[in-house]
Scaffold this motif. Structure first.
Motif, PDB file in Angstrom:
ATOM      1  N   GLY A  90       0.805  -1.216   0.000  1.00  0.00           N
ATOM      2  CA  GLY A  90       0.000   0.000   0.000  1.00  0.00           C
ATOM      3  C   GLY A  90       0.834   1.260   0.000  1.00  0.00           C
ATOM      4  N   ALA A  91       2.160   1.119  -0.051  1.00  0.00           N
ATOM      5  CA  ALA A  91       3.030   2.298  -0.055  1.00  0.00           C
ATOM      6  C   ALA A  91       2.891   3.092  -1.352  1.00  0.00           C
ATOM      7  CB  ALA A  91       4.484   1.875   0.142  1.00  0.00           C
ATOM      8  N   ILE A  92       2.628   2.384  -2.464  1.00  0.00           N
ATOM      9  CA  ILE A  92       2.377   3.058  -3.731  1.00  0.00           C
ATOM     10  C   ILE A  92       1.188   2.416  -4.412  1.00  0.00           C
ATOM     11  CG2 ILE A  92       4.826   3.606  -4.044  1.00  0.00           C
ATOM     12  CD1 ILE A  92       4.845   1.488  -6.332  1.00  0.00           C
ATOM     13  N   ARG A  93       0.578   3.141  -5.302  1.00  0.00           N
ATOM     14  CA  ARG A  93      -0.383   2.564  -6.224  1.00  0.00           C
ATOM     15  C   ARG A  93      -0.163   3.245  -7.566  1.00  0.00           C
ATOM     16  NH1 ARG A  93      -5.135   4.877  -7.504  1.00  0.00           N
ATOM     17  NH2 ARG A  93      -6.053   2.800  -7.679  1.00  0.00           N
ATOM     18  N   VAL A  94      -0.440   2.541  -8.633  1.00  0.00           N
ATOM     19  CA  VAL A  94      -0.239   3.075  -9.977  1.00  0.00           C
ATOM     20  C   VAL A  94      -1.608   3.293 -10.594  1.00  0.00           C
ATOM     21  CG1 VAL A  94       0.744   2.661 -12.251  1.00  0.00           C
ATOM     22  CG2 VAL A  94       1.980   1.911 -10.205  1.00  0.00           C
ATOM     23  N   ALA A  95      -1.858   4.500 -11.064  1.00  0.00           N
ATOM     24  CA  ALA A  95      -3.185   4.820 -11.592  1.00  0.00           C
ATOM     25  C   ALA A  95      -3.096   5.914 -12.640  1.00  0.00           C
ATOM     26  CB  ALA A  95      -4.110   5.255 -10.453  1.00  0.00           C
ATOM     27  N   ALA A  96      -4.117   5.989 -13.472  1.00  0.00           N
ATOM     28  CA  ALA A  96      -4.213   7.021 -14.502  1.00  0.00           C
ATOM     29  C   ALA A  96      -4.842   8.282 -13.914  1.00  0.00           C
ATOM     30  CB  ALA A  96      -5.058   6.526 -15.670  1.00  0.00           C
ATOM     31  N   VAL A  97      -4.366   9.426 -14.389  1.00  0.00           N
ATOM     32  CA  VAL A  97      -4.929  10.721 -14.035  1.00  0.00           C
ATOM     33  C   VAL A  97      -5.275  11.445 -15.330  1.00  0.00           C
ATOM     34  CG1 VAL A  97      -4.568  12.879 -12.800  1.00  0.00           C
ATOM     35  CG2 VAL A  97      -3.480  10.785 -11.993  1.00  0.00           C
ATOM     36  N   VAL A  98      -6.440  12.053 -15.383  1.00  0.00           N
ATOM     37  CA  VAL A  98      -6.899  12.725 -16.587  1.00  0.00           C
ATOM     38  C   VAL A  98      -6.525  14.202 -16.537  1.00  0.00           C
ATOM     39  CG1 VAL A  98      -8.906  13.276 -18.017  1.00  0.00           C
ATOM     40  CG2 VAL A  98      -8.827  11.118 -16.760  1.00  0.00           C
ATOM     41  N   HIS A  99      -5.949  14.709 -17.609  1.00  0.00           N
ATOM     42  CA  HIS A  99      -5.598  16.121 -17.703  1.00  0.00           C
ATOM     43  C   HIS A  99      -6.870  16.962 -17.619  1.00  0.00           C
ATOM     44  CE1 HIS A  99      -3.874  19.862 -18.940  1.00  0.00           C
ATOM     45  NE2 HIS A  99      -2.725  19.322 -19.327  1.00  0.00           N
ATOM     46  N   PRO A 100      -6.914  17.946 -16.725  1.00  0.00           N
ATOM     47  CA  PRO A 100      -8.140  18.752 -16.611  1.00  0.00           C
ATOM     48  C   PRO A 100      -8.499  19.474 -17.900  1.00  0.00           C
ATOM     49  CG  PRO A 100      -6.343  19.733 -15.362  1.00  0.00           C
ATOM     50  CD  PRO A 100      -5.891  18.376 -15.769  1.00  0.00           C
ATOM     51  N   ALA A 101      -7.490  19.858 -18.692  1.00  0.00           N
ATOM     52  CA  ALA A 101      -7.791  20.555 -19.941  1.00  0.00           C
ATOM     53  C   ALA A 101      -8.583  19.666 -20.887  1.00  0.00           C
ATOM     54  CB  ALA A 101      -6.498  21.010 -20.612  1.00  0.00           C
ATOM     55  N   ALA A 102      -8.340  18.349 -20.822  1.00  0.00           N
ATOM     56  CA  ALA A 102      -9.080  17.420 -21.676  1.00  0.00           C
ATOM     57  C   ALA A 102     -10.543  17.354 -21.276  1.00  0.00           C
ATOM     58  CB  ALA A 102      -8.449  16.029 -21.614  1.00  0.00           C
ATOM     59  N   ARG A 103     -10.827  17.794 -20.064  1.00  0.00           N
ATOM     60  CA  ARG A 103     -12.200  17.806 -19.566  1.00  0.00           C
ATOM     61  C   ARG A 103     -12.782  19.213 -19.567  1.00  0.00           C
ATOM     62  NH1 ARG A 103     -11.087  14.776 -14.007  1.00  0.00           N
ATOM     63  NH2 ARG A 103     -13.295  15.164 -13.678  1.00  0.00           N
ATOM     64  N   GLY A 104     -12.092  20.150 -20.232  1.00  0.00           N
ATOM     65  CA  GLY A 104     -12.592  21.514 -20.336  1.00  0.00           C
ATOM     66  C   GLY A 104     -12.421  22.332 -19.075  1.00  0.00           C
ATOM     67  N   LEU A 105     -11.552  21.881 -18.158  1.00  0.00           N
ATOM     68  CA  LEU A 105     -11.318  22.601 -16.908  1.00  0.00           C
ATOM     69  C   LEU A 105     -10.058  23.448 -17.066  1.00  0.00           C
ATOM     70  CD1 LEU A 105     -12.076  19.677 -14.442  1.00  0.00           C
ATOM     71  CD2 LEU A 105     -13.642  21.439 -15.284  1.00  0.00           C
ATOM     72  N   SER A 106     -10.232  24.742 -17.311  1.00  0.00           N
ATOM     73  CA  SER A 106      -9.094  25.596 -17.639  1.00  0.00           C
ATOM     74  C   SER A 106      -8.730  26.573 -16.534  1.00  0.00           C
ATOM     75  CB  SER A 106      -9.394  26.390 -18.918  1.00  0.00           C
ATOM     76  OG  SER A 106     -10.522  27.215 -18.735  1.00  0.00           O
ATOM     77  N   THR A 107      -9.499  26.616 -15.452  1.00  0.00           N
ATOM     78  CA  THR A 107      -9.236  27.573 -14.376  1.00  0.00           C
ATOM     79  C   THR A 107      -9.164  26.835 -13.048  1.00  0.00           C
ATOM     80  OG1 THR A 107     -10.434  29.265 -15.602  1.00  0.00           O
ATOM     81  CG2 THR A 107      -9.988  29.711 -13.288  1.00  0.00           C
ATOM     82  N   LEU A 108      -7.993  26.880 -12.414  1.00  0.00           N
ATOM     83  CA  LEU A 108      -7.764  26.227 -11.134  1.00  0.00           C
ATOM     84  C   LEU A 108      -7.472  27.265 -10.073  1.00  0.00           C
ATOM     85  CD1 LEU A 108      -7.201  23.949 -13.274  1.00  0.00           C
ATOM     86  CD2 LEU A 108      -5.636  22.959 -11.605  1.00  0.00           C
ATOM     87  N   GLY A 109      -7.900  26.996  -8.860  1.00  0.00           N
ATOM     88  CA  GLY A 109      -7.647  27.934  -7.774  1.00  0.00           C
ATOM     89  C   GLY A 109      -7.483  27.234  -6.445  1.00  0.00           C
ATOM     90  N   HIS A 110      -6.939  27.979  -5.511  1.00  0.00           N
ATOM     91  CA  HIS A 110      -6.715  27.513  -4.134  1.00  0.00           C
ATOM     92  C   HIS A 110      -7.581  28.363  -3.213  1.00  0.00           C
ATOM     93  CE1 HIS A 110      -4.227  26.267  -0.590  1.00  0.00           C
ATOM     94  NE2 HIS A 110      -4.543  27.474  -0.174  1.00  0.00           N
ATOM     95  N   LEU A 111      -8.354  27.714  -2.349  1.00  0.00           N
ATOM     96  CA  LEU A 111      -9.195  28.414  -1.390  1.00  0.00           C
ATOM     97  C   LEU A 111      -8.659  28.193   0.013  1.00  0.00           C
ATOM     98  CD1 LEU A 111     -12.789  27.476  -2.665  1.00  0.00           C
ATOM     99  CD2 LEU A 111     -11.208  29.223  -3.528  1.00  0.00           C
ATOM    100  N   ALA A 112      -8.477  29.272   0.759  1.00  0.00           N
ATOM    101  CA  ALA A 112      -8.111  29.202   2.174  1.00  0.00           C
ATOM    102  C   ALA A 112      -9.318  29.711   2.963  1.00  0.00           C
ATOM    103  CB  ALA A 112      -6.875  30.050   2.450  1.00  0.00           C
ATOM    104  N   ILE A 113      -9.861  28.850   3.818  1.00  0.00           N
ATOM    105  CA  ILE A 113     -11.182  29.092   4.391  1.00  0.00           C
ATOM    106  C   ILE A 113     -11.082  29.220   5.904  1.00  0.00           C
ATOM    107  CG2 ILE A 113     -13.513  28.153   4.604  1.00  0.00           C
ATOM    108  CD1 ILE A 113     -12.700  26.455   2.026  1.00  0.00           C
ATOM    109  N   ASP A 114     -11.610  30.344   6.432  1.00  0.00           N
ATOM    110  CA  ASP A 114     -11.748  30.536   7.874  1.00  0.00           C
ATOM    111  C   ASP A 114     -13.165  30.178   8.278  1.00  0.00           C
ATOM    112  OD1 ASP A 114      -9.141  31.541   8.303  1.00  0.00           O
ATOM    113  OD2 ASP A 114      -9.769  33.514   7.611  1.00  0.00           O
TER     114      ASP A 114
END
Length: 357
Positions: A90-114
């Motif tokens: 369980g130290a590693i696992r191998v998996a596919a990750v989909v590029h967000p641009a391929a899914r039309g996701l072009s804007t990423l952000g970080h939220l810091a919440i109080d």
């Protein structure tokens, strides 16, 4: 467990999208949620050979045992046994990750919440939103951090507004990603070439099925993949290679940090001077395993992964001492509530394929 837009900027050429980030994570359709094995063993002691194998699998999760054996200088059988030990633990696992641009996701952000009360409740509510692949409870100036992925700035603004309107939320501070600098899960341990950035892509049912299966096990054989979606192994191989070559997916080893003795994870935000190359110098530190430039609260965001809080402290001081770093704010990750970068499960249709050739 990482802190990470474009305004159609070059974040899309960054490696950040590879991340299926590093924490505790068939038939088709496959569930959206990717999880680590329930019964994971104790910490795994890695020697230099194991470390080299992990790095090679981060660069190419489907590398053959022959290729890996050439990297570490062992026999194919010995290499296969080592890889299987890492996977079984369980130290590693191998998996596919989909590029967000391929899914039309072009804007990423970080939220810091109080929050005014009950950070766990707020985090759970936010984690239920499909736009939030990462939600973590942290110790620092803020109680919860989250990553948001949307189609454009309008959708990002709407998502942030929804979070602000939660009863327990006091304030939300936002930073928009503009250029990815470092991600240890990217090919070559660093930067993804701009040419590999895909356009928004409609996957047919067969490709969706293959991606779902690879998200579950990135080292599934082409025979297994083909059998699952009713196509020949050669057709499965051709389709997977096309997805990889187009940059639609990347297959990599994802580590479970605590099991590899890397138990201290700390996010940081930076205010920077205007000189060139500052973030590139920060990225040279081996403990920095994610770094992106941003617009908003900070000029850059990153994460360090270390074996102890003392090492975190030393690393943060080293970053502070880099010329051009004006201010550093840090937060420790206490509990990752959600970390899920999988492709949504198939919503309909079948995977009736091309038949055996």
């Amino acid at each position: 467990m990482v802190d990470r837009g474009s305004w159609v900027t070059d974040w899309q050429s960054s490696p950040r999208w590879w991340s299926a980030r590093r924490c505790g994570f068939v038939a088709v359709p496959l569930s959206n949620r990717v999880t680590w094995p329930r019964e994971a063993g104790s910490d795994v002691d890695l020697d230099a050979v194991d470390t080299s194998l992990v790095r090679a699998l981060q660069a190419d999760g489907r590398a053959s045992f022959e290729t890996l054996a050439g990297v570490v200088g062992l026999s194919r059988v010995a290499t296969s046994n080592r890889v299987q030990r890492l996977l079984d633990s369980g130290a590693i696992r191998v998996a596919a990750v989909v590029h967000p641009a391929a899914r039309g996701l072009s804007t990423l952000g970080h939220l810091a919440i109080d929050v005014s009360a009950d950070a766990a409740k707020v985090a759970a509510t936010i984690a239920a939103k499909p736009e939030m692949p990462l939600v973590s409870i942290v110790a620092g100036r803020h109680a919860v951090i989250a990553e948001v992925r949307t189609e454009d700035m309008g959708h990002l603004r709407a998502t942030v507004t929804e979070v602000r309107e939660l009863p327990e939320v006091h304030t939300v501070t936002t930073a928009v990603y503009t250029r990815g600098v470092k991600d240890v899960y990217a090919p070559g341990q660093g930067r993804a070439p701009a040419a590999a950035v895909p356009q928004p892509t409609e996957l047919d049912p067969i490709d969706q099925g293959l991606v779902s299966l690879l998200q579950h096990d990135g080292r599934s054989s082409y025979a297994e993949l083909g059998r699952a979606v009713s196509i020949s192994p050669s057709s499965a191989r051709a389709r997977v290679r096309a997805l990889l070559d187009a940059g639609v997916v990347h297959i990599a080893a994802m580590i479970r940090p605590g099991m590899l003795g890397l138990s201290s994870m700390c996010g940081f935000g930076l205010t920077l001077d205007t000189g060139p190359g500052i973030t590139d110098r920060i990225a040279e530190h081996p403990e920095v395993y994610y770094l992106t430039e941003t617009i908003g609260t900070w000029d850059a965001l990153g994460t360090v992964l270390c074996s102890s809080s003392e090492t975190v402290s030393v690393t943060l001081d080293q970053i502070r001492n880099i010329p051009g770093v004006v201010h550093l704010e840090a937060w420790m990750h206490l509990h990752v509530v959600r970390e899920d970068y999988s492709l949504p499960a198939l919503s309909g249709g079948d995977t009736e394929g091309e038949g055996t050739r």
